[in-house]
Design an enzyme around this catalytic site. Structure first.
Site, PDB file in Angstrom:
ATOM      1  N   SER A 150     -46.427 104.512  24.208  1.00 16.02           N
ATOM      2  CA  SER A 150     -45.292 103.696  24.621  1.00 16.02           C
ATOM      3  C   SER A 150     -44.015 104.510  24.535  1.00 16.02           C
ATOM      4  CB  SER A 150     -45.160 102.458  23.726  1.00 16.02           C
ATOM      5  OG  SER A 150     -43.968 101.755  24.040  1.00 16.02           O
ATOM      6  N   TYR A 163     -45.666  98.486  15.661  1.00 13.68           N
ATOM      7  CA  TYR A 163     -46.145  98.928  16.973  1.00 13.68           C
ATOM      8  C   TYR A 163     -45.661 100.339  17.298  1.00 13.68           C
ATOM      9  CZ  TYR A 163     -46.491  99.075  22.096  1.00 13.68           C
ATOM     10  OH  TYR A 163     -46.753  99.446  23.394  1.00 13.68           O
TER      11      TYR A 163
END
Length: 257
Positions: A150, A163
Site C-alpha cells: 500500500s 495496517y
C-alpha cells in the site's frame, strides 16, 4: 472449448501458466483473475467467501481454467488446501498475494486481538501462502511472486497504524525473499497501490478522504482496480525477467520516489 496450455507445453512463460491469486473475489483480485484467464492461464482463486467466488466463476464462465478455494490466508489449514489445489494443478508459476484487511482503529483503542488480525492478514498471511507454495515453484526454472502492499506506507495514516505497519513490512519481506529465490529463476516484487475505489473503500472510507486523494495526484482522478492490473501483469510476465526485489508505486503520482 479452448485448450489451456500447461507450463510444460510452452517455453516462453507468457501464457499457459498456473497462477494463484489471493483476495481473488475483491475488486482488484477479480480484475486480475479475468486478465490472467483471458491470457490463457489457469487460475487458482482464493478468498474468504465461497459465495463471492462462486459468483465470480459464474460471471467469468471460465470452466476448468478457474479453480476456487474458499478460506483465510491467516489460517494454516486453509492455506494447506490452497497448496493442495496448486499441487493438483501441477505446480505454481505465478503467485499474486493480493488479499488485504484495512480497518480504521485509533492506536490507543486497538486491542491486541485486533492488531493480530490485521497483521495476520496483511503480513503473516503472505508468509504462510508463499511458504506453502514456494516448494511448488522451485525446480521449474522460472517463477513470479508479486506482493500487493500500500502507498499508505509513504505518508503514514492516522487510524491505520496496524495496517501500515504490516504493509511496510512487505518491503523487507519482498527484498529478502528475492535474495533467496533468485537462483531458482523466481522474481519477487512489491506493488503499492494508492487508495483504490473498491467496494469496501466506497462503503467505509470518508468521502473527504477519497476527494483529497483524488486532488493530490499528478493525474487528478479516482484510482480503480483496473489501474493496477497492467502493472501487476507486467511484473508477472517474461518482460520482467530482470526485475526483482523492487517496489513499484502505482498511485497516479501522489507519491514520487
Amino acid at each position: 472449448m479452448s485448450t489451456t496450455l500447461t507450463p510444460d507445453q510452452t517455453n516462453d512463460h507468457a501464457t499457459g501458466r498456473v497462477v494463484v491469486i489471493t483476495g481473488a473475489a475483491g475488486g482488484m483480485g477479480a480484475a486480475l483473475v479475468e486478465r490472467f484467464l483471458g491470457n490463457g492461464d489457469r487460475v487458482i482463486a482464493t478468498d474468504l467467501s465461497a459465495d463471492a467466488l462462486d459468483k465470480l466463476a459464474t460471471h467469468l464462465g471460465a470452466g476448468d481454467s478457474l479453480v476456487t478455494v474458499a478460506g483465510s490466508i491467516a489460517y494454516e489449514d486453509d492455506v494447506r488446501r490452497i497448496a493442495e489445489a496448486a499441487r493438483v494443478a501441477g505446480g505454481v508459476d505465478v503467485l499474486l498475494n493480493v488479499a488485504g484487511f484495512f480497518p480504521f482503529d485509533l492506536f490507543a483503542e486497538t486491542t491486541p486481538e485486533r492488531w493480530r488480525a490485521v497483521i495476520d492478514t496483511n503480513l503473516t498471511g503472505y508468509y504462510l501462502v508463499t511458504h506453502a507454495l514456494l516448494p511448488l515453484m522451485t525446480g521449474r526454472g522460472w517463477g513470479r511472486i508479486v506482493n500487493v502492499g500500500s502507498a499508505a506506507m509513504y505518508p503514514g495514516v492516522a487510524g491505520q497504524v496496524h495496517y501500515v505497519t504490516a504493509k511496510a513490512g512487505l518491503v523487507g519481506f519482498t527484498r529478502s525473499l528475492a535474495r533467496e529465490v533468485g537462483n531458482a529463476g523466481i522474481t519477487v516484487n512489491l506493488l503499492t497501490p494508492g487508495l483504490t475505489l473498491t467496494g469496501p473503500v466506497l462503503e467505509h472510507f470518508p468521502p473527504e478522504l477519497i476527494k483529497s486523494q483524488r486532488e493530490g495526484r499528478a493525474i487528478p482522478r479516482d484510482q480503480h482496480a483496473g489501474d493496477l492490473v497492467g502493472p501487476i501483469f507486467f511484473l508477472a510476465s517474461p518482460d520482467a525477467d530482470f526485475v526483482t526485489g523492487q517496489t513499484l508505486n502505482v498511485d497516479g503520482g501522489m507519491f514520487m520516489n
